[in-house]
Design a protein around this motif. Structure first.
Motif, short mmCIF file in Angstrom:
data_model
loop_
_atom_site.label_atom_id
_atom_site.label_comp_id
_atom_site.label_asym_id
_atom_site.label_seq_id
_atom_site.Cartn_x
_atom_site.Cartn_y
_atom_site.Cartn_z
N ARG A 1 -15.47 6.01 -5.40
CA ARG A 1 -16.45 4.95 -5.67
C ARG A 1 -15.76 3.60 -5.79
N ARG A 2 -14.59 3.60 -6.45
CA ARG A 2 -13.85 2.35 -6.61
C ARG A 2 -13.39 1.80 -5.26
N ASP A 3 -12.88 2.70 -4.38
CA ASP A 3 -12.44 2.27 -3.05
C ASP A 3 -13.60 1.72 -2.24
N ALA A 4 -14.77 2.36 -2.36
CA ALA A 4 -15.95 1.89 -1.63
C ALA A 4 -16.36 0.50 -2.10
N ARG A 5 -16.30 0.28 -3.42
CA ARG A 5 -16.68 -1.04 -3.97
C ARG A 5 -15.70 -2.11 -3.51
N ILE A 6 -14.41 -1.80 -3.51
CA ILE A 6 -13.40 -2.77 -3.09
C ILE A 6 -13.56 -3.13 -1.62
N LYS A 7 -13.81 -2.11 -0.79
CA LYS A 7 -13.95 -2.38 0.64
C LYS A 7 -15.25 -3.11 0.94
N ALA A 8 -16.25 -2.92 0.12
CA ALA A 8 -17.51 -3.64 0.32
C ALA A 8 -17.31 -5.14 0.10
N ASP A 9 -16.35 -5.50 -0.75
CA ASP A 9 -16.06 -6.91 -1.03
C ASP A 9 -14.98 -7.48 -0.12
N ALA A 10 -14.31 -6.61 0.65
CA ALA A 10 -13.19 -7.04 1.48
C ALA A 10 -13.67 -7.86 2.67
N MET A 11 -12.80 -8.79 3.12
CA MET A 11 -13.18 -9.68 4.21
C MET A 11 -12.21 -9.64 5.38
N VAL A 12 -11.02 -9.06 5.20
CA VAL A 12 -10.04 -9.03 6.29
C VAL A 12 -9.49 -7.62 6.44
N ALA A 13 -8.86 -7.38 7.59
CA ALA A 13 -8.41 -6.03 7.94
C ALA A 13 -7.46 -5.42 6.91
N GLY A 14 -6.57 -6.23 6.36
CA GLY A 14 -5.61 -5.71 5.39
C GLY A 14 -6.25 -5.15 4.15
N GLU A 15 -7.45 -5.67 3.81
CA GLU A 15 -8.19 -5.18 2.64
C GLU A 15 -9.12 -4.04 3.00
N LEU A 16 -9.56 -4.01 4.26
CA LEU A 16 -10.52 -3.01 4.70
C LEU A 16 -9.87 -1.70 5.13
N MET A 17 -8.63 -1.76 5.58
CA MET A 17 -8.00 -0.61 6.23
C MET A 17 -7.73 0.54 5.27
N THR A 18 -7.68 1.73 5.85
CA THR A 18 -7.24 2.93 5.15
C THR A 18 -5.75 3.09 5.46
N ALA A 19 -4.95 3.17 4.41
CA ALA A 19 -3.50 3.24 4.59
C ALA A 19 -2.90 4.24 3.59
N PRO A 20 -1.78 4.88 3.98
CA PRO A 20 -1.12 4.74 5.28
C PRO A 20 -1.89 5.49 6.37
N ALA A 21 -1.67 5.08 7.61
CA ALA A 21 -2.35 5.73 8.73
C ALA A 21 -1.71 7.09 9.01
N VAL A 22 -2.54 8.04 9.46
CA VAL A 22 -2.03 9.33 9.93
C VAL A 22 -1.66 9.14 11.39
N THR A 23 -0.40 9.36 11.74
CA THR A 23 0.09 9.02 13.08
C THR A 23 0.78 10.21 13.74
N ALA A 24 1.09 10.02 15.02
CA ALA A 24 1.82 11.03 15.79
C ALA A 24 2.83 10.31 16.66
N SER A 25 3.68 11.09 17.34
CA SER A 25 4.66 10.52 18.27
C SER A 25 4.31 10.99 19.68
N PRO A 26 4.87 10.36 20.71
CA PRO A 26 4.59 10.80 22.08
C PRO A 26 5.02 12.24 22.32
N GLN A 27 5.95 12.75 21.50
CA GLN A 27 6.45 14.11 21.69
C GLN A 27 5.61 15.16 20.94
N THR A 28 4.66 14.73 20.13
CA THR A 28 3.82 15.67 19.40
C THR A 28 3.02 16.52 20.38
N SER A 29 3.03 17.82 20.19
CA SER A 29 2.28 18.70 21.09
C SER A 29 0.78 18.56 20.80
#
Length: 226
Positions: free
Chosen positions: A72-100
């Motif tokens: 609920r707290r994250d939802a409230r913060i993002k509702a007030d956010a105005m730029v990508a750095g405040e809106l984003m979910t971090a850290p991102a779940v990522t892969a590499s080109p070698q990931t099967s």
């Protein structure tokens, strides 16, 4: 992974405004966008779900509870956010080109995400893969799959002479029949064929001239159970 990912990735910076992100998603027909720094290193991801918090809370009075859960707290913060750095979910779940592809599918399922930014060795964004990208590999023609199994698995990796192994593919299901020199080669053929893009299952009736698995286990210090 590199053969199914989208290389031309739309990305935004930390200071990209909310309205520009919305416009980018609608214009490109995508549901999320990576947030990167000046070196194209991924900082997080802004998805439609992150943006919708502002819509959900529009016109509602500010509500704060003494005991407020993290969600609920994250939802409230993002509702007030105005730029990508405040809106984003971090850290991102990522892969590499070698990931099967199977590993990417398991990662998406475990982390409950719909896409994976693909990073190079320096952590820079080089592509993105979505659930639909992973599913699309099963649209490959049987003839293409067979060609990969024959050329890449049997000839290039295992150096199997032509005519010793028959490969049949039907609706992505591979059948291997014939004979190879060692049991380890037969086992490896099955495992590698299963990793070819588009393969849904591998059936094998491969025979072998020598069972070398016992010797390999002894070299590895594995004692057979009597």
């Amino acid at each position: 992974m590199s053969d199914v990912m989208t290389a031309e990735v739309a990305a935004v910076g930390e200071e990209t405004p909310y309205r520009e992100i919305v416009d980018l998603l609608i214009r490109r027909g995508i549901s999320a966008v990576p947030v990167v720094d000046g070196f194209r290193r991924v900082l997080g991801v802004v998805s439609e779900a992150d943006l919708l918090h502002k819509v959900e809370r529009a016109g509602r009075p500010e509500e704060r509870r003494i005991f407020e859960g993290r969600r609920r707290r994250d939802a409230r913060i993002k509702a007030d956010a105005m730029v990508a750095g405040e809106l984003m979910t971090a850290p991102a779940v990522t892969a590499s080109p070698q990931t099967s592809l199977p590993a990417a599918a398991r990662l998406m399922d475990r982390e409950q995400v719909k896409r994976l930014p693909v990073l190079d060795d320096l952590g820079r964004l080089v592509g993105i893969v979505t659930r639909s990208d992973l599913l699309r590999v099963h649209l490959r023609q049987d003839a293409e799959i067979r060609e990969d199994v024959v050329q890449e698995v049997l000839r290039r990796v295992l150096a199997v002479q032509d005519g010793l192994v028959t490969v049949r593919v039907r609706h992505g299901e591979v059948t291997l029949d014939g004979r190879v020199d060692r049991r380890s080669s037969a086992d490896l053929a099955v495992r590698l064929a299963g990793q070819v893009s588009g393969v849904t299952r591998v059936n094998s009736t491969l025979g072998y001239d020598q069972d070398d698995t016992v010797a390999l286990e002894q070299e590895a210090g594995i004692t057979p159970v009597a």
